[in-house]
Design a protein around this motif. Sequence first.
Motif, PDB file in Angstrom:
ATOM      1  N   ALA A  76       0.871  -1.183   0.000  1.00 37.98           N
ATOM      2  CA  ALA A  76       0.000   0.000   0.000  1.00 37.98           C
ATOM      3  C   ALA A  76       0.901   1.224   0.000  1.00 37.98           C
ATOM      4  CB  ALA A  76      -0.871   0.035   1.253  1.00 37.98           C
ATOM      5  N   VAL A  77       0.369   2.322  -0.519  1.00 36.77           N
ATOM      6  CA  VAL A  77       1.136   3.559  -0.406  1.00 36.77           C
ATOM      7  C   VAL A  77       0.933   4.155   0.990  1.00 36.77           C
ATOM      8  CG1 VAL A  77      -0.657   5.045  -1.442  1.00 36.77           C
ATOM      9  CG2 VAL A  77       1.721   5.743  -1.533  1.00 36.77           C
ATOM     10  N   GLY A  78      -0.286   3.989   1.529  1.00 33.03           N
ATOM     11  CA  GLY A  78      -0.568   4.518   2.867  1.00 33.03           C
ATOM     12  C   GLY A  78       0.136   3.662   3.923  1.00 33.03           C
ATOM     13  N   LEU A 101       0.813   2.895  -8.055  1.00 33.87           N
ATOM     14  CA  LEU A 101      -0.653   2.927  -8.050  1.00 33.87           C
ATOM     15  C   LEU A 101      -1.226   4.312  -8.361  1.00 33.87           C
ATOM     16  CD1 LEU A 101      -0.885   4.421  -5.208  1.00 33.87           C
ATOM     17  CD2 LEU A 101      -0.999   2.151  -4.243  1.00 33.87           C
ATOM     18  N   ARG A 239      -8.159   8.248   3.251  1.00 38.57           N
ATOM     19  CA  ARG A 239      -8.413   7.311   4.341  1.00 38.57           C
ATOM     20  C   ARG A 239      -9.687   7.784   5.016  1.00 38.57           C
ATOM     21  NH1 ARG A 239      -5.594   4.169   2.273  1.00 38.57           N
ATOM     22  NH2 ARG A 239      -3.741   3.127   3.088  1.00 38.57           N
ATOM     23  N   HIS A 287     -13.148   0.369  -0.935  1.00 41.35           N
ATOM     24  CA  HIS A 287     -11.699   0.625  -0.888  1.00 41.35           C
ATOM     25  C   HIS A 287     -10.977  -0.045  -2.074  1.00 41.35           C
ATOM     26  CE1 HIS A 287      -8.172   1.578   2.047  1.00 41.35           C
ATOM     27  NE2 HIS A 287      -7.771   1.658   0.793  1.00 41.35           N
ATOM     28  N   SER A 290      -6.855   1.314  -5.870  1.00 39.84           N
ATOM     29  CA  SER A 290      -5.744   0.781  -6.681  1.00 39.84           C
ATOM     30  C   SER A 290      -6.080  -0.574  -7.292  1.00 39.84           C
ATOM     31  CB  SER A 290      -4.499   0.649  -5.798  1.00 39.84           C
ATOM     32  OG  SER A 290      -4.780  -0.188  -4.681  1.00 39.84           O
ATOM     33  N   MET A 299       2.037  -3.592  -7.109  1.00 40.39           N
ATOM     34  CA  MET A 299       2.187  -3.188  -5.700  1.00 40.39           C
ATOM     35  C   MET A 299       2.848  -4.315  -4.905  1.00 40.39           C
ATOM     36  SD  MET A 299      -1.513  -1.389  -5.186  1.00 40.39           S
ATOM     37  CE  MET A 299      -1.469  -1.169  -3.410  1.00 40.39           C
TER      38      MET A 299
HETATM   39  C1  DGY Z   1      -3.046   2.277  -0.438  1.00 42.14           C
HETATM   40  O1  DGY Z   1      -2.190   1.917  -1.247  1.00 42.14           O
HETATM   41  O2  DGY Z   1      -2.775   2.983   0.541  1.00 42.14           O
HETATM   42  C2  DGY Z   1      -4.431   1.796  -0.676  1.00 42.14           C
HETATM   43  O3  DGY Z   1      -5.371   2.597  -0.061  1.00 42.14           O
HETATM   44  C3  DGY Z   1      -4.560   0.376  -0.216  1.00 42.14           C
HETATM   45  O4  DGY Z   1      -4.547   0.359   1.179  1.00 42.14           O
END
Ligand code: DGY
Length: 338
Positions: A76-78, A101, A239, A287, A290, A299
């Motif tokens: 995930a990027v987050g 993503l 988020r 959600h 991506s 990813m």
């Molecule tokens: C992210 O890449 O942060 C997406 O929201 C998947 O958690």
Amino acid sequence: MTKPTVFVPHTIPDKALHRLHATCEVIYRDLRSEPTQTELADGLRGAKGMVCYGKISVRESLLEAAPQLEVVSNIAVGFDNFDLAAMQAHWVSGTNTPGVLTETTADLAFALLMAAARRIPEADAYVKSGQWQKWVPDLMVGSDVYGKTIGIVGMGRIGEAVARRALGFGMTIVYHNRRRQPNAELALGAVYRASLEELLGESDFVVLLTPLTKHTFHLIGEDELCRMKRNAWIINVARGAVLDESALMKALDGGWIAGAGLDVYEEEPLPANHPLLSRPNVVMLPHIGSATVATRENMALTAVDNIIAYFSGRRPPNLVNPDVWERRFGQSAERMKE
Ligand code: DGY
């Protein structure tokens, strides 16, 4: 040389798993369900690395149960699931998957904006349920997108990619960000708003793209929603907790805004009786920002590459807490590889 043990607590794409197997001893839990705390603690026993996603919270209790853990790689990027202070204290590095993503998530953000404004899910359900009798001028009328003002809150990579799409729709682009982004201003004509309030008051679509931190928790609450135009839409692909959902309910009840497009929620998955579920003017997705086959695979590969780099003595490309890596290996590990 013994291979480092890496725990993968849930299903990941095959290609990424194979790549990981080549250099690491993998404990793989090929399940789609969320691992329990006991399963996590069991899997982490002896593991030096973990590749994970979703709700796994890397906090004090988990770190205490996994004294050998050195690196956690998020797919995930987050990385709001990382307690960075606890990771620092336990010398645990964290990595994420930025970049791969960006375009996919921007596509989804724009699709959600369009779906909400033009009532696409409602119209689809209307046709499929056999209600469509006749063309009438006010059938499923929505809001225009072209030529409107989009307010991007959080002008990072994804924000810029959303702005590029907005440009194609002839939209005026304003943005609010911790730091000014000259590239977005020069290349896309985005106009910086130091004041979030100002952006909220002028935007027809407010798109939330900021990471969740202690500063952005409930960034958009009652006061902010009150400042929006009554015909404006709020789109959240960041988020859930960036937007105060109780405040959103009030805003919808009070007609303060036109509606919302949501991909993320304060609690995920949403509880069955969540009040937002009954709102026709809220488009809701599970959600999936991506979620394309190619991007999800990329990813996972990026996350695995971060772990492989770590255990082969190279600096992982996407460290979110580089201090920890520096402290453990210093510059010397880098130089040895050069
Ligand atoms: C992210 O890449 O942060 C997406 O929201 C998947 O958690």
